[in-house]
Design an enzyme around this catalytic site. Structure first.
Site, PDB file in Angstrom:
ATOM      1  NE  ARG A 226      23.953   6.775  34.717  1.00 37.28           N
ATOM      2  CZ  ARG A 226      23.237   7.736  35.297  1.00 37.28           C
ATOM      3  NH1 ARG A 226      23.768   8.504  36.230  1.00 37.28           N
ATOM      4  NH2 ARG A 226      21.987   7.935  34.933  1.00 37.28           N
TER       5      ARG A 226
ATOM      6  N   GLY B  73      13.883   9.845  29.345  1.00 36.20           N
ATOM      7  CA  GLY B  73      14.102   8.978  30.498  1.00 36.20           C
ATOM      8  C   GLY B  73      14.940   9.694  31.540  1.00 36.20           C
TER       9      GLY B  73
ATOM     10  CG  ASP C 286      11.506   8.673  33.774  1.00 37.87           C
ATOM     11  OD1 ASP C 286      10.767   7.682  33.945  1.00 37.87           O
ATOM     12  OD2 ASP C 286      12.739   8.615  33.844  1.00 37.87           O
TER      13      ASP C 286
ATOM     14  CB  SER D  43       9.666   5.489  36.413  1.00 40.80           C
ATOM     15  OG  SER D  43      10.626   6.508  36.575  1.00 40.80           O
TER      16      SER D  43
ATOM     17  CB  ILE E  13       9.537   9.634  24.613  1.00 41.17           C
ATOM     18  CG1 ILE E  13       9.925  10.779  23.679  1.00 41.17           C
ATOM     19  CG2 ILE E  13       9.926   8.289  24.008  1.00 41.17           C
ATOM     20  CD1 ILE E  13       9.722  12.151  24.278  1.00 41.17           C
ATOM     21  CD  GLU E  14       8.169   5.316  22.981  1.00 38.59           C
ATOM     22  OE1 GLU E  14       9.224   4.681  22.802  1.00 38.59           O
ATOM     23  OE2 GLU E  14       7.764   5.661  24.122  1.00 38.59           O
TER      24      GLU E  14
ATOM     25  CD  GLU F 264      22.485   5.614  31.730  1.00 32.78           C
ATOM     26  OE1 GLU F 264      22.269   4.792  30.807  1.00 32.78           O
ATOM     27  OE2 GLU F 264      22.372   5.343  32.929  1.00 32.78           O
TER      28      GLU F 264
ATOM     29  CD  GLU G  22      16.524  -1.887  31.568  1.00 33.98           C
ATOM     30  OE1 GLU G  22      16.155  -2.282  32.685  1.00 33.98           O
ATOM     31  OE2 GLU G  22      17.069  -0.776  31.398  1.00 33.98           O
TER      32      GLU G  22
END
Length: 528
Positions: free
Chosen positions: A236, A260, A282, A284, A310-311, A326, A335
């Site tokens: 990844r 994210g 992000d 979180s 982001i919204e 990612e 998700e």
């Protein structure tokens, strides 16, 4: 959320006596006189379900509800097949939520009160909770009984029960038909009108989730452990690094949006590749660690960190040249983070801009692993000498995420979905696809496995691709396994035709519902 009724069910004035539910004859008058003779302080009253009138019994209350509010408790109980606990939940639901009669009469299965929280009484000593709901299933008048024990209307009662059962079945079928019709209408609308991603219903599914509804998802990314696992996934992380470092012309002097961002690894790759500005977003809590990481690497002049969805956030620029993210989950779409990337593309990507990764595919492959199937399914047939086979109904519908041994593969893979992030819309992420698996071995087919491949292609001088398939290097995504309830034999060279449908779970739009048809058998799985 149901609409609220005008009354709160807590009034204090006793209204005129309503009509009784049943015609009890002259005896009713004597009972009323006896009741009037009781001391006022000894009487127990209960409020109406929809206004502030008080009554001396459940029967009086229900009669009032039927005459004054057009709410028939008898019909409600029979319509939904309510027994003792279902009736209790119904009463407490109405007491607690104060819905309108119109709302209550419009409800079809599943009912909103089927939750344990509605077993707790809202009113102390509520007479309606002391009412025996079984009385509503009994004949109104007592028929003459012959010496042999048969009543004169036995056959009529049996016919009535049969009619009620058929009515309940018809109600359920009608509810399912209405739901299917609504889905068809939405599909047709999206197909014909090519609804913009900012306005289609699927878009708002993720964008409109409230903090308390989406908190678990974001909190899971607040702990360092999940980021450590992803960073240590070399397939990844090195694929992203190679794409960015080997294609610096895509990032040189560009404004980049990282959706994210997590620890900020992709943002730092982009900054090192020459980006003029990187905006990293992000929701979180890991973002606070990302701030320290950016400062430690002296990239704070290039990378701007913003905490939020982001919204919902406001970016310091109107448009960006490149979006990186990612976003991939198990079976690619778990998700639903791609929804957020597509939202960002629609709102912030400049004309001629690019989204990476840009191409993704989902594939299926047939699996023969009899021992694994026995360990998960046949195990329940004999557990320390006890038959627990009923547990299979709970085990089989759950998709399993684990590494598939490539030696157990018995077919060539088949692509079931191709996504171009530059052209796809959120409504495209729920889909159905026919497929054919061409078997390569004679064996017992016990499962179907799903995985995805990722491509960095658009404008790339050096194309980068990686796979999460069972024949490639292991990744943290592993593979998604759909165990078959009934394995079946196949011969090498056969063409196994099937169909798969993937859509978001209405109750949790970040999870997936997958329906798989293979060998004339259909099974629905959840990925959550």
């Amino acid at each position: 959320m149901c609409s609220l009724a005008a009354g709160n069910g807590q009034g204090a004035e006793l209204g005129p006596e309503p009509l009784e539910l049943s015609d009890s004859g002259d005896d009713a008058g004597w009972e009323d006189e006896d009741a009037d003779a009781e001391p006022a302080q000894g009487r127990q009253h209960t409020p109406c379900l929809f206004c502030d009138r008080l009554f001396r019994s459940a029967e009086e209350t229900f009669s009032h509800c039927k005459l004054e509010h057009q709410f028939n408790i008898d019909g409600m109980v029979h319509k939904h097949g309510l027994e003792f606990y279902g009736y209790i939940k119904l009463i407490n639901f109405i007491r607690l939520k104060n819905p309108t009669v119109e709302y209550m009469n419009s409800i079809y299965n599943p009912v909103p009160w089927d939750k344990d929280e509605y077993l707790k009484p809202v009113l102390e000593d509520d007479l309606l909770l002391q009412f025996d709901v079984e009385d509503l299933y009994e004949p109104v008048s007592a028929p003459f009984t012959y010496p042999n024990g048969l009543s004169e209307n036995t056959s009529a009662v049996e016919k009535l029960k049969l009619m009620e059962a058929r009515a309940l079945s018809a109600e359920a079928a009608l509810a399912r038909a209405r739901e299917d019709l609504q889905k068809m209408k939405q599909f047709a609308q999206d197909f014909v009108m090519n609804v913009d991603v900012r306005t289609c219903s699927s878009t708002t599914t993720i964008a409109d989730l409230q903090e308390d509804e989406d908190g678990v998802y974001f909190s899971s990314y607040g702990h360092y452990g999940i980021h450590e696992e992803m960073l240590k996934d070399k397939v990844r992380t090195e694929s992203y690094r190679d794409f960015i470092y080997q294609n610096p012309h895509i990032f040189k002097d560009k404004v980049v949006l990282d959706v994210g961002c997590g620890t900020g690894i992709l943002s730092m790759f982009a900054a090192k590749a020459g980006a003029k500005k990187v905006i990293a977003v992000d929701q979180s809590e890991i973002l606070y660690q990302a701030m320290d990481i950016i400062r430690l690497n002296k990239l704070e002049d290039t990378i701007v960190l913003i905490k939020g969805k982001i919204e919902e956030v406001s970016l310091p620029v109107e448009k960006v040249d490149v979006i990186i993210s990612e976003w991939m989950g198990y079976f690619l779409l778990f998700e639903s983070m791609l929804d957020s990337v597509l939202y960002a593309k629609s709102k912030y990507l400049a004309k001629g801009g690019s989204v990476y990764p840009d191409i993704c595919t989902i594939s299926l492959v047939a699996v023969s692993d009899v021992s694994k199937h026995a360990d998960r399914i046949a195990f329940w047939d004999d557990v320390y000498g006890f038959n627990m086979s009923c547990m299979k109904k709970a085990v089989i519908p759950e998709a399993v995420v684990e590494v598939v041994d490539h030696k157990t593969l018995i077919s060539d893979p088949c692509d079931i979905k191709h996504i171009d992030c530059h052209t796809t819309s959120i409504s495209d992420l729920e889909f159905s696809s026919d497929f054919t698996l061409r078997t390569t071995k004679t064996a017992m087919c016990t499962a179907v496995a799903g995985y995805f491949d990722i491509y960095f292609e658009k404008n790339c001088h050096n194309r980068v691709v990686f796979s999460t398939g069972p024949q490639s290097t292991k990744t943290h995504w592993k593979q998604t396994i759909f165990l078959l309830e009934k394995p079946f034999p196949v011969k090498a060279g056969e063409a196994l035709k099937g169909k798969i449908t993937v859509h978001k779970n209405k109750k949790d739009p970040r999870s997936l519902i997958v329906t798989l048809t293979l060998n004339s058998s259909t099974q629905t799985y959840s990925l959550q």
